[in-house]
Design an enzyme around this catalytic site. Structure first.
Site, PDB file in Angstrom:
ATOM      1  N   LYS A   1       0.876  -1.192   0.000  1.00 15.10           N
ATOM      2  CA  LYS A   1       0.000   0.000   0.000  1.00 15.10           C
ATOM      3  C   LYS A   1       0.903   1.229   0.000  1.00 15.10           C
ATOM      4  O   LYS A   1       1.968   1.226   0.626  1.00 15.10           O
ATOM      5  CB  LYS A   1      -0.903   0.019   1.242  1.00 15.10           C
ATOM      6  CG  LYS A   1      -1.810  -1.213   1.388  1.00 15.10           C
ATOM      7  CD  LYS A   1      -3.044  -1.124   0.506  1.00 15.10           C
ATOM      8  CE  LYS A   1      -3.888  -2.374   0.666  1.00 15.10           C
ATOM      9  NZ  LYS A   1      -5.099  -2.368  -0.177  1.00 15.10           N
TER      10      LYS A   1
ATOM     11  N   LYS B   1      -2.143   1.271  -2.808  1.00 10.86           N
ATOM     12  CA  LYS B   1      -2.515   0.279  -3.826  1.00 10.86           C
ATOM     13  C   LYS B   1      -1.690   0.475  -5.097  1.00 10.86           C
ATOM     14  O   LYS B   1      -1.236  -0.475  -5.725  1.00 10.86           O
ATOM     15  CB  LYS B   1      -4.008   0.506  -4.137  1.00 10.86           C
ATOM     16  CG  LYS B   1      -4.822  -0.668  -4.492  1.00 10.86           C
ATOM     17  CD  LYS B   1      -6.311  -0.303  -4.563  1.00 10.86           C
ATOM     18  CE  LYS B   1      -6.989  -0.694  -3.293  1.00 10.86           C
ATOM     19  NZ  LYS B   1      -7.933  -1.827  -3.454  1.00 10.86           N
TER      20      LYS B   1
ATOM     21  N   ASP C   1      -1.200  -5.206  -4.983  1.00 12.80           N
ATOM     22  CA  ASP C   1      -2.633  -4.986  -4.877  1.00 12.80           C
ATOM     23  C   ASP C   1      -3.278  -5.311  -6.223  1.00 12.80           C
ATOM     24  O   ASP C   1      -2.594  -5.408  -7.253  1.00 12.80           O
ATOM     25  CB  ASP C   1      -2.945  -3.549  -4.434  1.00 12.80           C
ATOM     26  CG  ASP C   1      -4.041  -3.555  -3.388  1.00 12.80           C
ATOM     27  OD1 ASP C   1      -4.023  -2.722  -2.469  1.00 12.80           O
ATOM     28  OD2 ASP C   1      -4.921  -4.441  -3.468  1.00 12.80           O
TER      29      ASP C   1
ATOM     30  N   HIS D   1      -6.740 -13.592  -6.605  1.00  9.31           N
ATOM     31  CA  HIS D   1      -7.521 -12.498  -6.035  1.00  9.31           C
ATOM     32  C   HIS D   1      -8.895 -12.482  -6.708  1.00  9.31           C
ATOM     33  O   HIS D   1      -9.032 -12.942  -7.837  1.00  9.31           O
ATOM     34  CB  HIS D   1      -6.777 -11.177  -6.262  1.00  9.31           C
ATOM     35  CG  HIS D   1      -7.289 -10.039  -5.446  1.00  9.31           C
ATOM     36  ND1 HIS D   1      -8.479  -9.412  -5.705  1.00  9.31           N
ATOM     37  CD2 HIS D   1      -6.777  -9.416  -4.357  1.00  9.31           C
ATOM     38  CE1 HIS D   1      -8.671  -8.447  -4.803  1.00  9.31           C
ATOM     39  NE2 HIS D   1      -7.657  -8.426  -3.982  1.00  9.31           N
TER      40      HIS D   1
ATOM     41  N   SER E   1      -8.832 -11.565   4.088  1.00  9.40           N
ATOM     42  CA  SER E   1      -8.228 -10.258   3.817  1.00  9.40           C
ATOM     43  C   SER E   1      -9.326  -9.219   3.656  1.00  9.40           C
ATOM     44  O   SER E   1     -10.468  -9.549   3.355  1.00  9.40           O
ATOM     45  CB  SER E   1      -7.416 -10.359   2.510  1.00  9.40           C
ATOM     46  OG  SER E   1      -6.854  -9.119   2.158  1.00  9.40           O
TER      47      SER E   1
ATOM     48  N   GLY F   1      -9.525  -5.223   5.444  1.00 10.00           N
ATOM     49  CA  GLY F   1      -9.830  -4.524   6.696  1.00 10.00           C
ATOM     50  C   GLY F   1      -9.320  -5.242   7.917  1.00 10.00           C
ATOM     51  O   GLY F   1      -9.731  -4.962   9.048  1.00 10.00           O
TER      52      GLY F   1
ATOM     53  N   GLY G   1      -3.400  -5.082   4.780  1.00  7.85           N
ATOM     54  CA  GLY G   1      -2.679  -4.004   4.097  1.00  7.85           C
ATOM     55  C   GLY G   1      -2.613  -2.821   5.045  1.00  7.85           C
ATOM     56  O   GLY G   1      -1.615  -2.596   5.734  1.00  7.85           O
ATOM     57  N   GLY G   2      -3.763  -2.121   5.173  1.00 11.00           N
ATOM     58  CA  GLY G   2      -3.813  -0.995   6.110  1.00 11.00           C
ATOM     59  C   GLY G   2      -3.480  -1.418   7.518  1.00 11.00           C
ATOM     60  O   GLY G   2      -2.856  -0.666   8.285  1.00 11.00           O
TER      61      GLY G   2
HETATM   62  C1  CAP Z   1      -7.144  -5.441   1.387  1.00 15.35           C
HETATM   63  C2  CAP Z   1      -7.201  -5.399  -0.133  1.00 15.35           C
HETATM   64  C3  CAP Z   1      -7.815  -6.618  -0.744  1.00 15.35           C
HETATM   65  C4  CAP Z   1      -9.114  -7.016  -0.141  1.00 15.35           C
HETATM   66  C5  CAP Z   1     -10.029  -7.666  -1.153  1.00 15.35           C
HETATM   67  C6  CAP Z   1      -7.955  -4.174  -0.617  1.00 15.35           C
HETATM   68  O1  CAP Z   1      -6.519  -4.262   1.818  1.00 15.35           O
HETATM   69  O2  CAP Z   1      -5.906  -5.313  -0.667  1.00 15.35           O
HETATM   70  O3  CAP Z   1      -7.928  -6.363  -2.133  1.00 15.35           O
HETATM   71  O4  CAP Z   1      -8.779  -7.947   0.810  1.00 15.35           O
HETATM   72  O5  CAP Z   1     -11.130  -8.190  -0.476  1.00 15.35           O
HETATM   73  O6  CAP Z   1      -7.517  -3.672  -1.650  1.00 15.35           O
HETATM   74  O7  CAP Z   1      -8.955  -3.856  -0.007  1.00 15.35           O
HETATM   75  P1  CAP Z   1      -6.718  -3.834   3.355  1.00 15.35           P
HETATM   76  P2  CAP Z   1     -11.378  -9.774  -0.466  1.00 15.35           P
HETATM   77  O8  CAP Z   1      -6.086  -4.900   4.218  1.00 15.35           O
HETATM   78  O9  CAP Z   1      -6.005  -2.510   3.481  1.00 15.35           O
HETATM   79  O10 CAP Z   1      -8.187  -3.727   3.576  1.00 15.35           O
HETATM   80  O11 CAP Z   1     -10.135 -10.357   0.127  1.00 15.35           O
HETATM   81  O12 CAP Z   1     -12.616  -9.922   0.368  1.00 15.35           O
HETATM   82  O13 CAP Z   1     -11.581 -10.192  -1.879  1.00 15.35           O
HETATM   83 MG    MG Z   2      -6.487  -5.033  -2.673  1.00 13.08          MG
END
Ligand code: CAP
Ligand code: MG
Length: 404
Positions: free
Chosen positions: A141, A143, A169, A258, A329, A331, A353-354
């Site tokens: 991050k 992204k 990302d 992903h 993944s 949040g 990530g965050g």
């Molecule tokens: C998480 C993330 C992932 C999400 C996708 C984002 O970042 O990199 O793409 O996990 O959701 O871009 O939101 P954070 P899922 O940790 O900063 O939220 O895994 O449900 O498909």
């Molecule tokens: Mg992501």
């Protein structure tokens, strides 16, 4: 003759007979259309979709429809989907319809090799085949936007801090601000440093999502640049892109899958495609890791569905195919780790990530805090207790708290 069984929830429009509606799904997806036709020969009949059961469920019904093995072109995921998940969503007599699950057959799964590595293979690479602890991952991050040098620096901090996996990302691929040819070697150089310093292998899932005629070339370029893992966005690239990467004999790397854009189809409980169907298909196609969601994160989820999705990925008896490492993944932060493990178990990749790069003391401390949260769970200690003598975890709990 075997039958693939599609399980569907549906709600007929007012005044539409529910049995007729189930039959309409079966016919539309196999040999029928909106009216009777004079061209169907008797020998075609064995391909008719068969409604096996219809039971009331909430505001609608759940039906199981059988599709003869012969209707499927062996090994063609695009064609499989057109049969079990095609026109039906647009049928005007249905107010809502959702594909809930797919039960394939020996004949329809036989053409697929499935995951090359699976959970055991990934654990052996990372070195957790003995401890069996959950893996910790992070997403670089912001992204998009970092240059290759800064991407590599962030990766080093996360890796030395304790993550097992770093991924691009979903929107980072080969843009001019961070070309893959510069980013990948720069990151791998830092991960080699971590290997030399700690003995730990950290995987870097480089995003090779690309136009259909370029994805294999992109993957092969990544291999030449020293990649130790590939990543692909399966909804936007196509599920069959996963198979192409997993089955290509020149690609002997684990595949992180992903699911960006999935929620356009999976989220609505009455209409669309449940993640379960995608879990079955990604396992057949050969993904080694797949995002399925969290209990405590930022993305909407249904716990019962999520548990079933992860079971579909890890069921030891699934046509001889290796299992798939579920990825939690979205949040996630150290304060959510205990809850995730309590509900999802230890064969899980906890990705933040965050929740790592937003740590008050920076990325390295964020990665360490995630690992400390995992270590606490493995020892059966509460996060709060463990935080008393683990400063990085304490700082994370101070900022974000614990997620119930
Ligand atoms: C998480 C993330 C992932 C999400 C996708 C984002 O970042 O990199 O793409 O996990 O959701 O871009 O939101 P954070 P899922 O940790 O900063 O939220 O895994 O449900 O498909
Ligand atoms: Mg992501």
């Amino acid at each position: 003759m075997g039958e693939v069984i599609g399980t569907y929830y549906y709600r007929p429009k007012a005044g539409v007979d529910f049995k007729w509606a189930a039959q309409a799904i079966a016919e539309e997806q196999t040999t029928g259309t909106w009216t009777d036709i004079s061209t169907t020969q008797e020998y075609v009949r064995y391909l008719d979709g068969r409604v096996h059961e219809v039971v009331p469920y909430n505001d609608g019904y759940i039906t199981k429809v059988g599709f003869a093995d012969d209707i499927f072109e062996p090994g063609s995921i695009p064609q499989y989907l057109s049969v079990v998940s095609g026109n039906l969503y647009g049928l005007s007599k249905l107010a809502k319809v959702r594909l809930l699950d797919l039960d394939f057959t020996e004949a329809t799964t036989a053409p697929f090799k499935g995951p090359q590595f699976g959970i055991e293979g990934i654990r052996k690479i990372v070195g957790t085949d003995k401890s069996r602890r959950p893996h910790v991952g992070t997403i670089i991050k912001p992204k998009v936007g970092l240059n290759p040098k800064d991407t590599a620096q962030v990766s080093y901090e996360a890796a030395i801090g304790g993550v097992d996996l770093i991924k691009d990302d979903e929107t980072l691929t080969d843009q001019k601000f961070c070309p893959m040819a510069d980013r990948l070697p720069a990151v791998m150089e830092q991960l080699d440093r971590v290997k030399d310093d700690t003995g730990r292998t950290v995987l870097y899932a480089i995003n090779v999502s690309a136009p259909g005629d370029k994805i294999l070339e992109r993957a092969e370029e990544a291999i030449d640049l020293g990649a130790n893992m590939l990543m692909v966005d399966f909804v936007v690239c196509g599920i069959d892109a996963v198979r192409v990467l997993a089955e290509d004999s020149s690609i002997q790397l684990p595949l992180h899958v992903h699911r960006t854009m999935h929620a356009a189809m999976t989220r609505e409980p009455e209409h669309g495609v449940a993640m379960r169907a995608f879990c079955r298909l990604i396992r057949m196609a050969g993904g080694d890791q797949l995002h399925t969601g969290t209990i405590s994160g930022k993305m909407d989820h249904d716990t019962a569905e999520l548990l079933g999705d992860n079971k579909a990925l890890t069921d030891p008896n699934y046509f001889g195919l290796k299992d798939v490492f579920p990825v939690a993944s979205g949040g996630l932060a150290p304060g959510g780790v205990a809850r995730e493990i309590e509900v999802l178990g230890k064969d899980i990749i906890l990705q933040a990530g965050g929740g790592i790069h937003g740590h008050p003391n920076g990325t390295r401390a964020g990665a360490t805090a995630m690992r400390q949260a995992v270590d606490a769970a493995m020892q059966g200690t509460t996060l709060e207790e463990y935080a008393k003598d683990h400063a990085e975890l304490a700082a994370a709990l101070e900022k974000w708290g614990t997620f119930a």
